[in-house]
Design an enzyme around this catalytic site. Structure first.
Site: not given
Length: 238
Positions: A90, A133, A157, A159, A237
């Site tokens: 970005n 992915g 960048h 999936a 995460k």
């Protein structure tokens, strides 16, 4: 392999949003025609702010990489853990294409320069290209090729999503398309440590396209060549 996928957090999004609003002024609110002259005060300010956000992101990833190394060495003893590559996405960058100097803005995309445009060890291999992915599927390491010039040496960048975060996880009072059971099924055999269930549902594998099919298209089009396919064993995460 440990892959760290994080950036400038809300800083980069804020920079983009504020300068987009400024660019729209005087153009009737038409988003597709919004722009800033690169040599104007606003244009120079934007490039500086964008670079500051990228530097913030680099520092963010370096700190996390340092923590990863410290913990691996705590449990497994002294060991080398060199970085393969660290790259922002970005971003808008001033590059030469077709004999012209152009600003190339890669939104949701990453640069994939061929060997001739790289230096050091990458002058032999081409630029490393990281295409993640999802939490439950493979991620890929590729390298830039000469034939990637057709896309200004740009590749996707990731999936790509088939469900938005809201559609996947739902919103207050409305269930999303993906249940906890769906997530658990998709993550079988992979250790998942998540700060929140909602955050995990937003990034569930079902919310993304088939990464193997996506990479087949990228490699088949000659935009980059495949170096390695990485299967997830554990996911943290935040």
């Amino acid at each position: 392999v440990v892959m760290i996928h994080s950036g400038s957090r809300g800083f980069g999004h804020q920079v983009g949003g504020e300068y987009m609003r400024g660019a729209k002024k005087g153009r009737g609110g038409e988003r597709s025609l919004s722009c800033l002259q690169a040599d104007s005060r606003a244009g120079r300010d934007y490039v500086g702010a964008m670079n500051a956000a990228a530097n913030f992101a680099f520092a963010n990833r370096q700190i996390m990489a340092g923590l990863v190394r410290r913990n691996f060495r705590h449990f497994f003893g002294e060991m080398e853990m060199p970085s393969v590559y660290d790259v922002p996405h970005n971003m808008a960058k001033l590059e030469e294409h077709g004999g012209e100097r152009l600003w190339v803005h890669r939104k949701g995309a990453t640069r994939a320069f061929p060997p001739a445009r790289m230096s050091g060890p990458f002058a032999e291999t081409g630029q490393p290209v990281l295409i993640p992915g999802s939490m439950g599927t493979a991620s890929y390491l590729l390298a830039g090729t000469d034939s990637g010039e057709e896309s200004l040496f740009s590749v996707n960048h990731g999936a790509g999503r088939v469900l938005s975060r809201t559609a996947a996880a739902g919103r207050k009072g409305r269930r999303g398309a993906i249940t906890r059971g769906d997530l658990e099924h998709a993550m079988r055999g992979i250790e998942l440590v998540a700060a929140s269930t909602r955050g995990a549902l937003e990034e569930a594998p079902q919310a993304y396209k088939d990464i193997d099919a996506v990479i087949e298209v990228v490699a088949g089009a000659g935009l980059a060549r495949v170096v390695a396919r990485m299967r997830p064993m554990a996911v943290l995460k935040g």
